[in-house]
Design an enzyme around this catalytic site. Structure first.
Site, PDB file in Angstrom:
ATOM      1  N   ILE B  92       0.844  -1.190   0.000  1.00 49.84           N
ATOM      2  CA  ILE B  92       0.000   0.000   0.000  1.00 49.84           C
ATOM      3  C   ILE B  92       0.883   1.244   0.000  1.00 49.84           C
ATOM      4  O   ILE B  92       1.826   1.336   0.788  1.00 49.84           O
ATOM      5  CB  ILE B  92      -0.907   0.038   1.257  1.00 49.84           C
ATOM      6  N   CYS B  93       0.571   2.180  -0.878  1.00 46.53           N
ATOM      7  CA  CYS B  93       1.294   3.448  -0.911  1.00 46.53           C
ATOM      8  C   CYS B  93       0.509   4.450  -0.061  1.00 46.53           C
ATOM      9  O   CYS B  93      -0.470   5.027  -0.511  1.00 46.53           O
ATOM     10  CB  CYS B  93       1.426   3.947  -2.345  1.00 46.53           C
ATOM     11  N   LEU B  94       0.918   4.575   1.199  1.00 47.50           N
ATOM     12  CA  LEU B  94       0.196   5.450   2.137  1.00 47.50           C
ATOM     13  C   LEU B  94       1.230   6.071   3.072  1.00 47.50           C
ATOM     14  O   LEU B  94       1.992   5.352   3.725  1.00 47.50           O
ATOM     15  CB  LEU B  94      -0.828   4.621   2.927  1.00 47.50           C
TER      16      LEU B  94
END
Lengths: 202, 153
Positions: B92-94
């Site tokens: 996840i790109c967070l």
């Protein structure tokens, strides 16, 4: 973004709790008292370890922590210290120790050795001739005095240190740095002399 | 049950089991022998969004430095949500999972952020560099140098 919304929702929840408390008190006194106790305990929980804050400190932005917890966080990200809850700027000096009735009354911040003073200095705004400002470094003003184009070129091309660090380093140079500077100044004097000779011959 | 990190995980688990927040449920079956360092959380897509009614599984891995160090969070299981910030291997790109992590965040806050991230999606699609990333990335998403450039989703 999403993180801020989560903290916002918890804040909302905590602000709406007093109203709820009053309602429950009116309906069922026992239940109301229990939830009162619980929320009272939570009020004084450290935002990091979620235990009742020990050696409590409060940030200027109003958030409560154990000093050991906050100290560890500040050490984790020494370059950008921010409040874990609201991301406001925070530092060792920008928090207030809390003294309850039972505590020792000693400043909790004195328990953990204070971190070493920062060595970072702000960038100073001197342009290409950054050595010109280092007074007492010798030699350079004279050779640059000719002001011809090639010297401007050399000054920028041979300026090894980053412009921001050079002035700071001038105050406490290692012997190696001094040697390098001396060597460079000799090189520049020779280049200047060759240039002058070339000018005279041409 | 003695290190501060374990105490904090225990507290978080208790509060999530006691008052389960909407759309998330901790799967305690994974935590055999009281091992609190790996959690599985079932997420449900929020109503009125592209992911309504869908179920996902999140895996949390906590280092002994938690909460000062962020947990390693990935989607796992068969259903990886189709989202522009979720790679097909579950990464996840967070930003709050790396750079913007704060020890005041929690499993619940991370889950809420991820549900919110899913909810604001307008299109079900993989990130444009999915194929390349999945081939070349490290197993641990925290080792990826994420580039947080899209605040809209």
């Amino acid at each position: 973004m999403a993180s801020s919304s989560s903290t916002a929702s918890t804040e909302e929840a905590s602000t709406s709790q007093p109203e709820k408390k009053e309602e429950t008190k009116q309906k069922k006194e026992d239940d109301g008292e229990e939830s009162d106790k619980e929320s009272d305990e939570k009020m004084f929980e450290c935002n990091i370890c979620l235990d009742t804050a020990k050696d409590a400190v409060v940030s200027y932005c109003g958030h409560l922590f154990c000093w050991p917890c906050l100290y560890q966080w500040l050490e984790t990200r020494p370059n950008r210290q921010s409040c874990p809850v609201c991301k406001a700027a925070i530092s060792r000096d920008k928090c207030i120790p809390l003294y309850g009735r039972g505590g020792s009354g000693k400043d909790p911040r004195s328990k953990i050795p204070p971190r070493p003073p920062p060595t970072r200095t702000e960038q100073t705004d001197n342009g290409r001739f950054s050595w010109g400002s280092n007074e007492g470094n010798g030699g350079f003003h004279m050779s640059f005095g000719i002001g011809a184009f090639p010297f401007g070129f050399f000054a920028s091309a041979f300026n090894f240190g980053a412009p921001g660090t050079a002035p700071a380093g001038a105050n406490f140079m290692t012997p190696q740095q001094i040697e390098e500077q001396e060597f460079l100044s000799k090189v520049f004097i020779w280049v200047a002399l060759i240039f002058i000779v070339w000018l005279m011959l041409a | 049950m003695s290190t501060p990190s374990e105490r904090r995980l225990q507290k978080e688990l208790m509060s999530m089991l006691k008052e389960p927040p909407t759309g998330m449920e901790v799967d305690t079956a994974v935590m055999e022998h009281n091992d609190l360092h790996t959690w599985h959380v079932r997420l449900t897509g929020a109503a009125g969004t592209l992911y309504e009614g869908e179920n996902f599984k999140l895996q949390f891995k906590f280092s002994p430095k938690y909460p000062f160090d962020s947990p390693e969070v990935t989607f796992t299981g068969d259903n990886i949500p189709l989202h522009p910030h979720v790679y097909s291997n579950g990464h996840i790109c967070l930003s709050i999972l790396t750079d913007d992590w704060s020890p005041a965040l929690s499993v619940q806050a991370v889950c809420l952020s991820i549900i919110s991230m899913l909810s604001s999606s307008k299109e079900k699609k993989r990130p444009p560099d999915d194929a390349l990333y999945v081939k070349t990335c490290s197993k641990n998403p925290k080792k990826t140098k994420w580039w947080y450039h899209d605040d809209t989703v």
